[in-house]
Design a protein around this motif. Structure first.
Motif, short mmCIF file in Angstrom:
data_model
loop_
_atom_site.label_atom_id
_atom_site.label_comp_id
_atom_site.label_asym_id
_atom_site.label_seq_id
_atom_site.Cartn_x
_atom_site.Cartn_y
_atom_site.Cartn_z
N GLY A 7 0.69 -1.15 -0.08
CA GLY A 7 -0.06 0.12 0.02
C GLY A 7 0.93 1.22 0.05
O GLY A 7 1.88 1.45 0.27
N THR A 8 -0.23 2.35 -0.14
CA THR A 8 0.60 3.76 0.08
C THR A 8 -0.17 4.41 0.88
O THR A 8 -1.27 4.41 0.99
CB THR A 8 0.51 4.37 -1.48
N LEU A 9 0.51 5.43 1.49
CA LEU A 9 0.06 6.22 2.52
C LEU A 9 0.11 7.62 2.00
O LEU A 9 1.44 7.89 2.22
CB LEU A 9 0.61 5.81 4.08
N GLY A 10 -0.78 8.44 1.84
CA GLY A 10 -0.43 9.88 1.84
C GLY A 10 -0.21 10.50 3.07
O GLY A 10 -0.90 10.29 4.00
N ILE A 75 -1.14 3.21 14.80
CA ILE A 75 -2.15 3.69 13.87
C ILE A 75 -2.43 5.24 14.31
O ILE A 75 -2.59 6.23 13.70
CB ILE A 75 -3.20 2.80 13.58
N ALA A 76 -2.95 5.18 15.47
CA ALA A 76 -3.56 6.40 16.21
C ALA A 76 -2.50 7.49 16.22
O ALA A 76 -2.57 8.69 15.90
CB ALA A 76 -3.98 6.00 17.76
N GLU A 77 -1.28 7.27 16.41
CA GLU A 77 -0.11 8.04 16.43
C GLU A 77 0.16 8.55 15.22
O GLU A 77 0.38 9.79 14.83
CB GLU A 77 1.07 7.36 16.93
N ALA A 78 0.13 7.67 13.90
CA ALA A 78 0.31 8.15 12.59
C ALA A 78 -0.82 8.65 11.99
O ALA A 78 -0.40 9.86 11.04
CB ALA A 78 0.69 6.90 11.89
N MET A 79 -1.95 8.74 12.19
CA MET A 79 -3.21 9.19 11.77
C MET A 79 -3.18 10.76 11.51
O MET A 79 -3.59 11.07 10.37
CB MET A 79 -4.49 8.75 12.14
N PRO A 80 -2.83 11.32 12.51
CA PRO A 80 -2.84 12.98 12.25
C PRO A 80 -1.97 13.31 11.20
O PRO A 80 -1.95 14.38 10.65
CB PRO A 80 -2.46 13.65 13.68
#
Length: 99
Positions: A7-10, A75-80
């Motif tokens: 996958g890719t994450l913007g 995930i919670a740390e990265a989401m913002p």
């Protein structure tokens, strides 16, 4: 059969290295949950994208890993730091000339 999640994450402009740091922290729980490989990459052509390639013993093992407290915390740390633009593919690996 091995399951692949590629996958890719913007990411928010200028925040790519922070996301990479979160995703590459050592994790003893991933291997124990059926993760065979978890590789994080970047590309100069896409400065606001993080690439992730995961191999798992099964799709079920991958899904179950998302319930691990350590994974939820990452995930919670990265989401913002993410833009919400996600891409990629999920598939069953059918073979390799290396094995």
């Amino acid at each position: 059969m091995t399951f692949a999640n590629v996958g890719t994450l913007g990411v928010q402009p200028g925040r790519r290295d922070e996301v990479v740091e979160i995703l590459t922290r050592p994790s003893s729980t991933l291997a124990g949950s059926g993760c065979l490989s978890y590789e994080v990459g970047v590309s100069p052509e896409h400065p606001d994208t993080v690439f992730v390639t995961e191999l798992w013993v099964s799709a079920e093992a991958h899904a179950a890993s998302l319930q691990l407290e350590s994974v939820k915390a990452s995930i919670a740390e990265a989401m913002p730091l993410l833009t919400g633009e996600f891409g990629g593919f999920r598939f069953d690996v059918v073979g390799s000339p290396l094995r």
